[in-house]
Design a protein around this motif. Structure first.
Motif, PDB file in Angstrom:
ATOM      1  N   PRO A   1       0.883  -1.225  -0.116  1.00 44.39           N
ATOM      2  CA  PRO A   1      -0.030   0.074   0.032  1.00 44.39           C
ATOM      3  C   PRO A   1       1.138   1.392  -0.004  1.00 44.39           C
ATOM      4  O   PRO A   1       2.160   1.182   0.299  1.00 44.39           O
ATOM      5  N   PRO A   2       0.305   2.423   0.049  1.00 45.43           N
ATOM      6  CA  PRO A   2       1.010   3.720  -0.124  1.00 45.43           C
ATOM      7  C   PRO A   2       1.785   3.729   1.402  1.00 45.43           C
ATOM      8  O   PRO A   2       1.458   3.542   2.253  1.00 45.43           O
ATOM      9  N   SER A   3       3.235   4.203   1.016  1.00 44.05           N
ATOM     10  CA  SER A   3       4.087   4.045   2.239  1.00 44.05           C
ATOM     11  C   SER A   3       5.441   4.546   1.718  1.00 44.05           C
ATOM     12  O   SER A   3       5.591   4.482   0.605  1.00 44.05           O
ATOM     13  N   CYS A   4       6.373   4.747   2.681  1.00 39.66           N
ATOM     14  CA  CYS A   4       7.936   4.795   2.123  1.00 39.66           C
ATOM     15  C   CYS A   4       8.269   3.771   1.456  1.00 39.66           C
ATOM     16  O   CYS A   4       9.207   3.891   0.595  1.00 39.66           O
TER      17      CYS A   4
ATOM     18  N   THR B   1       6.516   2.286  -1.099  1.00 43.51           N
ATOM     19  CA  THR B   1       6.273   2.451  -2.360  1.00 43.51           C
ATOM     20  C   THR B   1       7.369   3.525  -2.993  1.00 43.51           C
ATOM     21  O   THR B   1       7.719   3.576  -4.205  1.00 43.51           O
TER      22      THR B   1
ATOM     23  N   ASN C   1       0.890  -2.336  -6.358  1.00 42.27           N
ATOM     24  CA  ASN C   1       0.718  -1.163  -5.480  1.00 42.27           C
ATOM     25  C   ASN C   1      -1.004  -0.896  -5.321  1.00 42.27           C
ATOM     26  O   ASN C   1      -1.569  -0.648  -6.303  1.00 42.27           O
TER      27      ASN C   1
ATOM     28  N   THR D   1      -4.376   0.189  -2.955  1.00 40.89           N
ATOM     29  CA  THR D   1      -5.096   1.349  -2.006  1.00 40.89           C
ATOM     30  C   THR D   1      -4.667   1.001  -0.514  1.00 40.89           C
ATOM     31  O   THR D   1      -4.693  -0.213  -0.258  1.00 40.89           O
ATOM     32  N   PHE D   2      -4.674   2.058   0.163  1.00 42.71           N
ATOM     33  CA  PHE D   2      -4.241   1.878   1.591  1.00 42.71           C
ATOM     34  C   PHE D   2      -4.935   0.892   2.446  1.00 42.71           C
ATOM     35  O   PHE D   2      -4.381   0.099   3.313  1.00 42.71           O
TER      36      PHE D   2
ATOM     37  N   THR E   1      -4.753  -3.982   1.470  1.00 40.57           N
ATOM     38  CA  THR E   1      -3.428  -4.827   1.079  1.00 40.57           C
ATOM     39  C   THR E   1      -3.922  -6.045   1.437  1.00 40.57           C
ATOM     40  O   THR E   1      -3.628  -7.112   0.463  1.00 40.57           O
TER      41      THR E   1
ATOM     42  N   TYR F   1       3.259   7.613  10.453  1.00 39.68           N
ATOM     43  CA  TYR F   1       3.021   7.625   9.136  1.00 39.68           C
ATOM     44  C   TYR F   1       4.160   8.464   8.710  1.00 39.68           C
ATOM     45  O   TYR F   1       4.106   9.998   8.414  1.00 39.68           O
TER      46      TYR F   1
ATOM     47  N   ASN G   1       5.766   8.658   5.547  1.00 40.63           N
ATOM     48  CA  ASN G   1       6.071   8.908   3.836  1.00 40.63           C
ATOM     49  C   ASN G   1       5.313  10.548   4.082  1.00 40.63           C
ATOM     50  O   ASN G   1       5.840  11.015   2.946  1.00 40.63           O
ATOM     51  N   THR G   2       4.331  10.777   4.709  1.00 40.36           N
ATOM     52  CA  THR G   2       3.513  11.858   4.515  1.00 40.36           C
ATOM     53  C   THR G   2       4.120  13.094   5.331  1.00 40.36           C
ATOM     54  O   THR G   2       3.371  14.086   5.716  1.00 40.36           O
TER      55      THR G   2
END
Ligand SMILES: Cc1ncc(C[n+]2csc(CCOP(=O)(O)OP(=O)(O)O)c2C)c(N)n1
Ligand code: SF4
Ligand SMILES: [Mg+2]
Length: 298
Positions: free
Chosen positions: A48-51, A53, A70, A72-73, A76, A134, A136-137
């Motif tokens: 999922p979206p993350s560091c 990816t 890859n 969606t959040f 998984t 979190y 990555n963001t």
């Protein structure tokens, strides 16, 4: 007793290309490189979206040599279930499906899909790399951020709530293999993933993953920080195999020995700067009580 892997008999095959977009000193880089060696080439990843990816990058310059979906959040474990269904339709019985998510994507946003997959008994390995926010963001608090940690969403006195115990939640589903590991002990992680591949049904591995950028320490101390968490008895390496708990590796060796003070671990990181001595003493007491229960007096 099974032979433990050493640096001398770790596979030489590299499934992660050198050079990727992770920060210098990223604990995930260690976990990912060694984890893919353990999973092997016959693996499909679901991420999922993350560091991760970001680390993996985009086709055609991706850092990994494995096929990767890859997704969606929140989805998984559900998407990994779909991959398993497709492999069944193709009569493919030997490809490993590994879902690989951050702590946000596991403990918060992806938890219902993971719970469903465990309850249904899906034959997948779910690896959570826990960098405790979190990242990555831009370092927002997650369910597994420890109490007192400063993040961009807990900027003054730190997170008020305690860390969510995700391995215990997953173990409560009654699955046959739950383990913890650390980026600081990659060979222990390697052996746990290799073992997970031999077990049918859902397997869950929770990996403590130091993050210099989000935790506030110099990149050269990644392994040192990971070891301090284990040697203080704060983060324990264990397996729950067929419903039986046992400490492993560096944590098992701590039984009956003197542990390092947790204050050293806290004071080595900027994110714990809001913790005063009384709060540190309270955590030390919790650790001492937990370890007294591990090794009750004879
Ligand atoms: C539904 C949804 N909400 C928010 C985001 C934005 N987002 C992308 S990565 C990320 C952080 C992931 O945190 P974690 O799972 O802990 O992985 P880490 O970044 O720490 O490696 C967020 C919030 C998103 N992609 N989808
Ligand atoms: S923010 Fe942390 S987890 Fe993400 S790439 Fe950088 S060091 Fe790694
Ligand atoms: Mg995270």
């Amino acid at each position: 007793m099974t032979e433990k892997t050493t640096i001398l008999n770790l596979p030489e095959d590299e499934l992660v290309h050198p050079g990727n977009r992770a920060c210098a000193g990223c604990g995930l880089s260690i976990v990912y490189r060694i984890g893919l060696k353990a999973l092997g080439r016959n693996t499909i990843l679901v991420v999922p979206p993350s560091c991760l990816t970001v680390l993996q990058g985009l086709y055609p310059i991706a850092a990994t040599q494995l096929p990767c979906l890859n997704v969606t959040f929140a989805s998984t474990a559900a998407a990994a279930t779909g991959v398993l269904g497709a492999l069944r339709a193709l009569k493919n019985k030997d490809t490993t499906v590994a879902a690989w998510a951050g702590d946000g994507g596991t403990s918060d946003i992806g938890l219902q899909a993971l719970s469903g997959a465990c309850e249904r008994g899906e034959d997948l390995i779910f690896i959570c790399y826990d960098n405790e926010a979190y990242m990555n963001t831009g370092v927002q608090r997650s369910g597994t951020t420890p109490q007192g940690v400063i993040t961009t969403t807990t900027p003054f006195s730190g997170k008020a709530q305690i860390k969510k115990d995700v391995p215990a939640i997953i173990a409560a589903h009654g699955i046959d293999y739950v383990a913890t590991a650390s980026a600081a002990y990659p060979l222990d992680l390697y052996d746990k993933i290799v073992k997970a591949k031999t077990i049918k049904g859902p397997k869950y591995i929770h990996v403590h993953t130091p993050c210099p950028a989000g935790w506030g320490f110099e990149p050269r101390y990644t392994v040192k920080l990971g070891k301090m968490a284990v040697e203080s008895g704060l983060f324990d390496l264990y397996e729950i195999e067929n419903h039986t708990f046992r400490l492993t590796g560096a944590s098992e060796k701590l039984l009956g020995k003197k542990r390092k003070p947790v204050a050293d671990y806290f004071k080595a990181q900027a994110r714990f700067r809001a913790l005063d001595d009384a709060k540190i003493a309270a955590v030390q007491q919790e650790i001492d009580e937990k370890w007294a229960a591990y090794s009750p007096p004879a």
